[in-house]
Design a protein around this motif. Sequence first.
Motif, PDB file in Angstrom:
ATOM      1  N   PHE B  68       0.831  -1.199   0.000  1.00  0.00           N
ATOM      2  CA  PHE B  68       0.000   0.000   0.000  1.00  0.00           C
ATOM      3  C   PHE B  68       0.867   1.251   0.000  1.00  0.00           C
ATOM      4  N   VAL B  69       1.801   1.304   0.947  1.00  0.00           N
ATOM      5  CA  VAL B  69       2.660   2.489   1.048  1.00  0.00           C
ATOM      6  C   VAL B  69       3.573   2.576  -0.170  1.00  0.00           C
ATOM      7  N   ALA B  70       4.062   1.410  -0.630  1.00  0.00           N
ATOM      8  CA  ALA B  70       4.994   1.445  -1.758  1.00  0.00           C
ATOM      9  C   ALA B  70       4.311   1.979  -3.005  1.00  0.00           C
ATOM     10  N   SER B  71       3.101   1.512  -3.272  1.00  0.00           N
ATOM     11  CA  SER B  71       2.440   1.976  -4.498  1.00  0.00           C
ATOM     12  C   SER B  71       2.041   3.441  -4.363  1.00  0.00           C
ATOM     13  N   MET B  72       1.689   3.842  -3.146  1.00  0.00           N
ATOM     14  CA  MET B  72       1.334   5.246  -2.932  1.00  0.00           C
ATOM     15  C   MET B  72       2.531   6.137  -3.205  1.00  0.00           C
ATOM     16  N   LEU B  73       3.691   5.733  -2.678  1.00  0.00           N
ATOM     17  CA  LEU B  73       4.889   6.555  -2.850  1.00  0.00           C
ATOM     18  C   LEU B  73       5.309   6.555  -4.311  1.00  0.00           C
ATOM     19  N   ARG B  74       5.178   5.388  -4.980  1.00  0.00           N
ATOM     20  CA  ARG B  74       5.591   5.322  -6.380  1.00  0.00           C
ATOM     21  C   ARG B  74       4.686   6.188  -7.232  1.00  0.00           C
ATOM     22  N   ASP B  75       3.396   6.179  -6.930  1.00  0.00           N
ATOM     23  CA  ASP B  75       2.480   7.029  -7.693  1.00  0.00           C
ATOM     24  C   ASP B  75       2.810   8.495  -7.501  1.00  0.00           C
ATOM     25  N   ALA B  76       3.148   8.863  -6.267  1.00  0.00           N
ATOM     26  CA  ALA B  76       3.302  10.294  -5.974  1.00  0.00           C
ATOM     27  C   ALA B  76       4.670  10.793  -6.399  1.00  0.00           C
ATOM     28  N   ALA B  77       5.729  10.030  -6.127  1.00  0.00           N
ATOM     29  CA  ALA B  77       7.073  10.572  -6.312  1.00  0.00           C
ATOM     30  C   ALA B  77       7.883   9.815  -7.355  1.00  0.00           C
ATOM     31  N   GLY B  78       7.283   8.852  -8.017  1.00  0.00           N
ATOM     32  CA  GLY B  78       8.035   8.117  -9.026  1.00  0.00           C
ATOM     33  C   GLY B  78       9.013   7.146  -8.396  1.00  0.00           C
ATOM     34  N   SER B  79       9.732   6.390  -9.260  1.00  0.00           N
ATOM     35  CA  SER B  79      10.612   5.360  -8.711  1.00  0.00           C
ATOM     36  C   SER B  79      11.810   5.986  -8.008  1.00  0.00           C
ATOM     37  N   GLN B  80      12.111   7.261  -8.333  1.00  0.00           N
ATOM     38  CA  GLN B  80      13.206   7.931  -7.629  1.00  0.00           C
ATOM     39  C   GLN B  80      12.879   8.141  -6.164  1.00  0.00           C
ATOM     40  N   GLY B  81      11.585   8.283  -5.888  1.00  0.00           N
ATOM     41  CA  GLY B  81      11.199   8.542  -4.514  1.00  0.00           C
ATOM     42  C   GLY B  81      11.280   7.311  -3.638  1.00  0.00           C
ATOM     43  N   MET B  82      11.525   6.156  -4.255  1.00  0.00           N
ATOM     44  CA  MET B  82      11.492   4.932  -3.468  1.00  0.00           C
ATOM     45  C   MET B  82      12.627   4.881  -2.454  1.00  0.00           C
ATOM     46  N   LYS B  83      13.640   5.707  -2.614  1.00  0.00           N
ATOM     47  CA  LYS B  83      14.695   5.696  -1.609  1.00  0.00           C
ATOM     48  C   LYS B  83      14.197   6.274  -0.295  1.00  0.00           C
ATOM     49  N   PHE B  84      13.068   6.966  -0.349  1.00  0.00           N
ATOM     50  CA  PHE B  84      12.473   7.471   0.889  1.00  0.00           C
ATOM     51  C   PHE B  84      11.465   6.504   1.461  1.00  0.00           C
ATOM     52  N   PHE B  85      11.376   5.326   0.861  1.00  0.00           N
ATOM     53  CA  PHE B  85      10.338   4.404   1.308  1.00  0.00           C
ATOM     54  C   PHE B  85      10.446   4.047   2.791  1.00  0.00           C
ATOM     55  N   PRO B  86      11.656   3.745   3.313  1.00  0.00           N
ATOM     56  CA  PRO B  86      11.720   3.429   4.745  1.00  0.00           C
ATOM     57  C   PRO B  86      11.177   4.555   5.619  1.00  0.00           C
ATOM     58  N   PHE B  87      11.473   5.777   5.218  1.00  0.00           N
ATOM     59  CA  PHE B  87      11.010   6.946   5.980  1.00  0.00           C
ATOM     60  C   PHE B  87       9.484   7.030   5.985  1.00  0.00           C
ATOM     61  N   VAL B  88       8.913   6.968   4.779  1.00  0.00           N
ATOM     62  CA  VAL B  88       7.458   7.110   4.681  1.00  0.00           C
ATOM     63  C   VAL B  88       6.763   5.932   5.356  1.00  0.00           C
ATOM     64  N   PHE B  89       7.331   4.745   5.169  1.00  0.00           N
ATOM     65  CA  PHE B  89       6.690   3.578   5.760  1.00  0.00           C
ATOM     66  C   PHE B  89       6.741   3.637   7.282  1.00  0.00           C
ATOM     67  N   SER B  90       7.885   4.072   7.837  1.00  0.00           N
ATOM     68  CA  SER B  90       7.954   4.188   9.297  1.00  0.00           C
ATOM     69  C   SER B  90       6.962   5.216   9.810  1.00  0.00           C
ATOM     70  N   LEU B  91       6.869   6.357   9.100  1.00  0.00           N
ATOM     71  CA  LEU B  91       5.917   7.380   9.527  1.00  0.00           C
ATOM     72  C   LEU B  91       4.501   6.829   9.504  1.00  0.00           C
ATOM     73  N   PHE B  92       4.170   6.156   8.409  1.00  0.00           N
ATOM     74  CA  PHE B  92       2.817   5.625   8.262  1.00  0.00           C
ATOM     75  C   PHE B  92       2.509   4.643   9.386  1.00  0.00           C
ATOM     76  N   MET B  93       3.440   3.715   9.624  1.00  0.00           N
ATOM     77  CA  MET B  93       3.171   2.710  10.645  1.00  0.00           C
ATOM     78  C   MET B  93       3.112   3.344  12.030  1.00  0.00           C
TER      79      MET B  93
END
Lengths: 141, 249, 74
Positions: B68-93
């Motif tokens: 859920f978080v991964a697809s949300m981040l990919r939609d919003a920030a593109g695949s470049q934004g995936m390096k922020f995935f740990p950050f966004v996922f931790s915030l979300f959780m």
Amino acid sequence: MGVAVADKNGPDETGKTGPGEQGRPDIRDDDLERRRQKLEATLATRRPDRREGGEGARSSSTAGYGQALKLSSEFIAGIAVGAGLGWAIDRMAGTSPWGLIVFLLLGFGAGILNVLRSAGVVADQGLKASDKAADKPEKEK
Amino acid sequence: MANDPIHQFQIAKWIPIEIGGLDFSFTNSSAFMVATVGAAGAFLFLTTSSRGLIPSRLQSVSEMSYEFVASMLRDAAGSQGMKFFPFVFSLFMFVLVANLLGLFPYFFTVTSHIIVTFALALLVIGTVVVYGFMKHGLAFLKLFVPQGVPAVLAPLVVLIEVISFLSRPISLSVRLFANMLAGHITLKVFAGFVTSLSALGFVGVAGSILPLLMTVAITGLEVLVAFLQAYVFAVLTSMYINDAIHPGH
Amino acid sequence: MEAEAAKAIGAGIACLGMGGAGIGLGTIFGNYLAGALRNPSAADGQFGRLIFGFAVTEALGIFSLLVALLLLFT
């Protein structure tokens, strides 16, 4: 296995199987690449589709509720920040009441901009120059 | 007082610590933050540790939250934004588990304090600003200057854009805080009606069924709001990160 | 102290103006919804004008908020 198939398919067309065998790995690579791209494209189209469709079907009212909460708080935050900035500038520069007046109105503009942006009418920050140029003066009135 | 709806938000010092005149006490708020981190970490770790190819029910829950978080981040920030995935996922959780933990009776709601949500929002905006300047240098400031604005209007537009940018952490934090606060106060007030009505005797007990039903309904709504607010927080975070990655276009 | 009390009362009275803006916003959004339900296909095209009306109406409400803030903080 590919060779065996080629032999079976073209016993009399030796001229054709030669280039065919050479080209086959390329074709297969191309094919794979093409198929992968197609898969990615379908995934890309399906991903938002599936999510939006699912959400819309399941709970369009909750999405609307969330949207309303988001919009109102965006608007109020713009005004609050404008008023706060104006008040702080007045406090520091001693330009009472003008900083508050000017920045509250600017904050109002920023609030409208926030609302428009999160409603998706104006594209994101820095995007779509023409849209924004068209929208901006309208907002200042 | 039992019926005071604000009482649940009071911070109690459990282990008073003071270092150099600053108050570092371990409060109930910090305890529940630790509990939140522990619960989220333990849940994700334990449910995925079996690594079943066919996921069990709980494993699919954690995989779903990841997806859920991964697809949300990919939609919003593109695949470049995936390096922020740990950050966004931790915030979300963190936000999600803190909201959900707060729904238990007698538990403290971490996200109902504006200082907590504001710190989270500042973390987001700080990341955006620092990463934007690191990656683009001064070109990051183009974020505030939309292209194609007439020169006469430019100062006004830049001011408005700056205020709009500054209002982001405010709206991000106030939204989460206000939702949790209002929800919990409403819940408490309706639950308080039940007890004070049922003190009136038989008629009161009969009449208290209505606020009891309301309490149940509001609890359901609060579960929804807990998910919704965590989702909104993560979505906006990924949108702001998108601004840091692609400021110019 | 007397002047402070008068200021607070004046700020409260000034905030009554926000009520007018609230009525106006209700009219705008209500009419938009009524129109959108009659002709849903045209609704999206008018969203910009809806926001324009919202902005102009809310601006007058903001003026009264401004007066209230000025009374309180200057």
